[in-house]
Design a protein around this motif. Sequence first.
Motif, PDB file in Angstrom:
ATOM      1  N   SER A   1       0.839  -1.198   0.000  1.00 29.52           N
ATOM      2  CA  SER A   1       0.000   0.000   0.000  1.00 29.52           C
ATOM      3  C   SER A   1       0.875   1.249   0.000  1.00 29.52           C
ATOM      4  O   SER A   1       2.016   1.233   0.457  1.00 29.52           O
ATOM      5  CB  SER A   1      -0.885   0.012   1.243  1.00 29.52           C
ATOM      6  N   LEU A   2       0.304   2.348  -0.506  1.00 29.55           N
ATOM      7  CA  LEU A   2       0.980   3.628  -0.350  1.00 29.55           C
ATOM      8  C   LEU A   2       1.046   3.976   1.131  1.00 29.55           C
ATOM      9  O   LEU A   2       0.242   3.498   1.935  1.00 29.55           O
ATOM     10  CB  LEU A   2       0.225   4.725  -1.104  1.00 29.55           C
ATOM     11  N   VAL A   3       1.997   4.818   1.487  1.00 28.91           N
ATOM     12  CA  VAL A   3       2.128   5.240   2.876  1.00 28.91           C
ATOM     13  C   VAL A   3       2.018   6.756   2.952  1.00 28.91           C
ATOM     14  O   VAL A   3       2.325   7.473   1.999  1.00 28.91           O
ATOM     15  CB  VAL A   3       3.466   4.779   3.497  1.00 28.91           C
ATOM     16  N   ALA A   4       1.560   7.231   4.118  1.00 25.47           N
ATOM     17  CA  ALA A   4       1.432   8.668   4.357  1.00 25.47           C
ATOM     18  C   ALA A   4       2.784   9.241   4.750  1.00 25.47           C
ATOM     19  O   ALA A   4       3.497   8.663   5.578  1.00 25.47           O
ATOM     20  CB  ALA A   4       0.414   8.921   5.461  1.00 25.47           C
ATOM     21  N   THR A   5       3.128  10.382   4.171  1.00 29.10           N
ATOM     22  CA  THR A   5       4.438  10.980   4.426  1.00 29.10           C
ATOM     23  C   THR A   5       4.350  12.369   5.062  1.00 29.10           C
ATOM     24  O   THR A   5       5.367  13.022   5.260  1.00 29.10           O
ATOM     25  CB  THR A   5       5.244  11.094   3.124  1.00 29.10           C
ATOM     26  N   GLY A   6       3.139  12.839   5.364  1.00 27.04           N
ATOM     27  CA  GLY A   6       3.003  14.173   5.931  1.00 27.04           C
ATOM     28  C   GLY A   6       1.707  14.338   6.681  1.00 27.04           C
ATOM     29  O   GLY A   6       0.998  13.354   6.953  1.00 27.04           O
ATOM     30  N   GLY A   7       1.384  15.581   7.014  1.00 27.63           N
ATOM     31  CA  GLY A   7       0.183  15.864   7.789  1.00 27.63           C
ATOM     32  C   GLY A   7      -1.087  15.759   6.976  1.00 27.63           C
ATOM     33  O   GLY A   7      -1.973  14.963   7.281  1.00 27.63           O
ATOM     34  N   ARG A   8      -1.190  16.570   5.936  1.00 24.55           N
ATOM     35  CA  ARG A   8      -2.331  16.459   5.021  1.00 24.55           C
ATOM     36  C   ARG A   8      -1.956  15.435   3.963  1.00 24.55           C
ATOM     37  O   ARG A   8      -1.017  15.638   3.196  1.00 24.55           O
ATOM     38  CB  ARG A   8      -2.661  17.815   4.401  1.00 24.55           C
ATOM     39  N   VAL A   9      -2.705  14.341   3.911  1.00 19.16           N
ATOM     40  CA  VAL A   9      -2.304  13.181   3.106  1.00 19.16           C
ATOM     41  C   VAL A   9      -3.014  13.155   1.762  1.00 19.16           C
ATOM     42  O   VAL A   9      -2.395  12.976   0.710  1.00 19.16           O
ATOM     43  CB  VAL A   9      -2.567  11.874   3.882  1.00 19.16           C
ATOM     44  N   LEU A  10      -4.330  13.301   1.786  1.00 14.90           N
ATOM     45  CA  LEU A  10      -5.148  13.191   0.575  1.00 14.90           C
ATOM     46  C   LEU A  10      -6.226  14.263   0.561  1.00 14.90           C
ATOM     47  O   LEU A  10      -6.695  14.695   1.612  1.00 14.90           O
ATOM     48  CB  LEU A  10      -5.839  11.823   0.515  1.00 14.90           C
ATOM     49  N   ASN A  11      -6.602  14.685  -0.632  1.00 18.08           N
ATOM     50  CA  ASN A  11      -7.788  15.501  -0.830  1.00 18.08           C
ATOM     51  C   ASN A  11      -8.803  14.668  -1.591  1.00 18.08           C
ATOM     52  O   ASN A  11      -8.506  14.187  -2.700  1.00 18.08           O
ATOM     53  CB  ASN A  11      -7.479  16.748  -1.653  1.00 18.08           C
ATOM     54  N   VAL A  12      -9.973  14.486  -1.016  1.00 16.93           N
ATOM     55  CA  VAL A  12     -11.066  13.848  -1.727  1.00 16.93           C
ATOM     56  C   VAL A  12     -11.885  14.968  -2.361  1.00 16.93           C
ATOM     57  O   VAL A  12     -12.476  15.792  -1.656  1.00 16.93           O
ATOM     58  CB  VAL A  12     -11.930  13.004  -0.784  1.00 16.93           C
ATOM     59  N   VAL A  13     -11.899  15.035  -3.687  1.00 18.39           N
ATOM     60  CA  VAL A  13     -12.590  16.099  -4.413  1.00 18.39           C
ATOM     61  C   VAL A  13     -13.819  15.506  -5.091  1.00 18.39           C
ATOM     62  O   VAL A  13     -13.717  14.501  -5.800  1.00 18.39           O
ATOM     63  CB  VAL A  13     -11.674  16.738  -5.470  1.00 18.39           C
ATOM     64  N   ALA A  14     -14.964  16.119  -4.867  1.00 16.64           N
ATOM     65  CA  ALA A  14     -16.205  15.643  -5.475  1.00 16.64           C
ATOM     66  C   ALA A  14     -16.881  16.783  -6.222  1.00 16.64           C
ATOM     67  O   ALA A  14     -16.958  17.908  -5.724  1.00 16.64           O
ATOM     68  CB  ALA A  14     -17.152  15.093  -4.413  1.00 16.64           C
ATOM     69  N   THR A  15     -17.370  16.486  -7.409  1.00 18.68           N
ATOM     70  CA  THR A  15     -18.143  17.447  -8.195  1.00 18.68           C
ATOM     71  C   THR A  15     -19.543  16.887  -8.428  1.00 18.68           C
ATOM     72  O   THR A  15     -19.742  15.669  -8.472  1.00 18.68           O
ATOM     73  CB  THR A  15     -17.477  17.742  -9.543  1.00 18.68           C
ATOM     74  N   ALA A  16     -20.487  17.795  -8.576  1.00 19.53           N
ATOM     75  CA  ALA A  16     -21.883  17.412  -8.832  1.00 19.53           C
ATOM     76  C   ALA A  16     -22.631  18.674  -9.256  1.00 19.53           C
ATOM     77  O   ALA A  16     -22.080  19.774  -9.252  1.00 19.53           O
ATOM     78  CB  ALA A  16     -22.519  16.794  -7.589  1.00 19.53           C
ATOM     79  N   SER A  17     -23.909  18.501  -9.574  1.00 21.09           N
ATOM     80  CA  SER A  17     -24.711  19.655  -9.976  1.00 21.09           C
ATOM     81  C   SER A  17     -25.186  20.469  -8.781  1.00 21.09           C
ATOM     82  O   SER A  17     -25.629  21.603  -8.939  1.00 21.09           O
ATOM     83  CB  SER A  17     -25.916  19.196 -10.800  1.00 21.09           C
ATOM     84  N   ASP A  18     -25.110  19.897  -7.576  1.00 22.50           N
ATOM     85  CA  ASP A  18     -25.532  20.617  -6.377  1.00 22.50           C
ATOM     86  C   ASP A  18     -24.652  20.202  -5.211  1.00 22.50           C
ATOM     87  O   ASP A  18     -23.999  19.150  -5.237  1.00 22.50           O
ATOM     88  CB  ASP A  18     -27.000  20.333  -6.062  1.00 22.50           C
TER      89      ASP A  18
END
Length: 425
Positions: free
Chosen positions: A376-393
């Motif tokens: 698996s990938l490993v975390a290397t810092g404080g902020r690890v991932l951004n989950v970005v979601a788009t939609a119509s609302d």
Amino acid sequence: MKILVLGSGAREHAIILGLRAEQTEHEIFVAPGNAGIAQDATPVSLDPLDGAAITEFANENAVDLVVVGPEAPLVAGVADVLRERGIPVFGPGRAAAQLEGSKSFAKRIMDAAGVPTGRAVRAATTAEVEAAFDDLGAPHVVKADGLAAGKGVIVTSDRAEALAHAEQYLPSGPVLVEEFLSGPEVSLFFLSDGDTVRALSPAQDFKRALDGDEGPNTGGMGAYSPLPWLAEQFGSEQAFVDEVTRDVALPVIRQLDGEGTPFIGLLYAGLILTPAGVRVIEFNARFGDPETQVVLPRLMTPLSELLLAAASGTLEDQPDPEFRDDVAITVVVASEGYPEAPQTGRPIEGLAEAASVEGVRLVHAATASPDAPGGSLVATGGRVLNVVATASDFRTARDRAYEAVGRIRLEGSQHRTDIAARVAE
């Protein structure tokens, strides 16, 4: 085009994804990147602070454009080295980058340009800090004058806490004690070629670590765009953008140009909407993180064209950027202990499951591949991932984002649960 992006965080991944979304296929290099970015660009072993090495690589590989992501290379003057060799670069030179590198410099430029901002006192000793507290009153706002990775600011009614924060940074130089301003905050990006500016769509980010804007300041725990509530005060989002362009961006760009330090790159205006009107909290000299992650997915105008026009001095030939009606939100997944003492090296699971949620993309901030293949990938810092979601609302976008966050497994990870909650009601 051949494009080299400098940096290793989510902002740089978002820029690269924005370039990849164009119909034209570019050859994109990144230095140094991270494990997630490596899936979308070719990593090269270059120090982002080494202007000479970057210039040599750009020349040897016929790079058409260099995009400087983080603030440190800008303040170090990397863009100057590239420009001296005739290489188009998106990012201000060392002198103009002081707009972010020195809060005192930014205040001087704002004063000279007549830009609305809060009162500020430059304090070099504990006694001067306390005198500024007496003058400006509580809540106390204390800012490190130089770069502090988004953690140099404290806003508190606790005088002792504010003083301790100031004393943490005073050994490195003066701090700024500022007037407390109240109101909703807005981030607005401007592309600049040193003369012309083009605004992007506004965003709002969430700086505090915990729900309800509690806890310590961070580099940002989430964001959303656009801001439909701007219409309540300004009539429309466009009217707000026009006002800030006229009263903030253009005066600052013209002031810097008049001083012989043209600003070429991304001017980030951190704004607060007070009862007395719009005020500038701070400027940054590069794309904001995590706001970039929600602004660029909505951009319809080819990003590469905008960046190259700014770098080449032809932005006036570009129409205003166009944006999709879709909304975007991002939720930051951070390591246990962030921001004070993040725990790193832990494996991250469930990324494929998270990315399979409709309308979701994962933007990597601090990930690395394990030493052993297939792990698996490993975390290397404080902020690890951004989950970005788009939609119509916004309600749908939030549902998608938090469903994806729930599929990510990182021991001890943390995230806010209230990103864009108000606009999704």
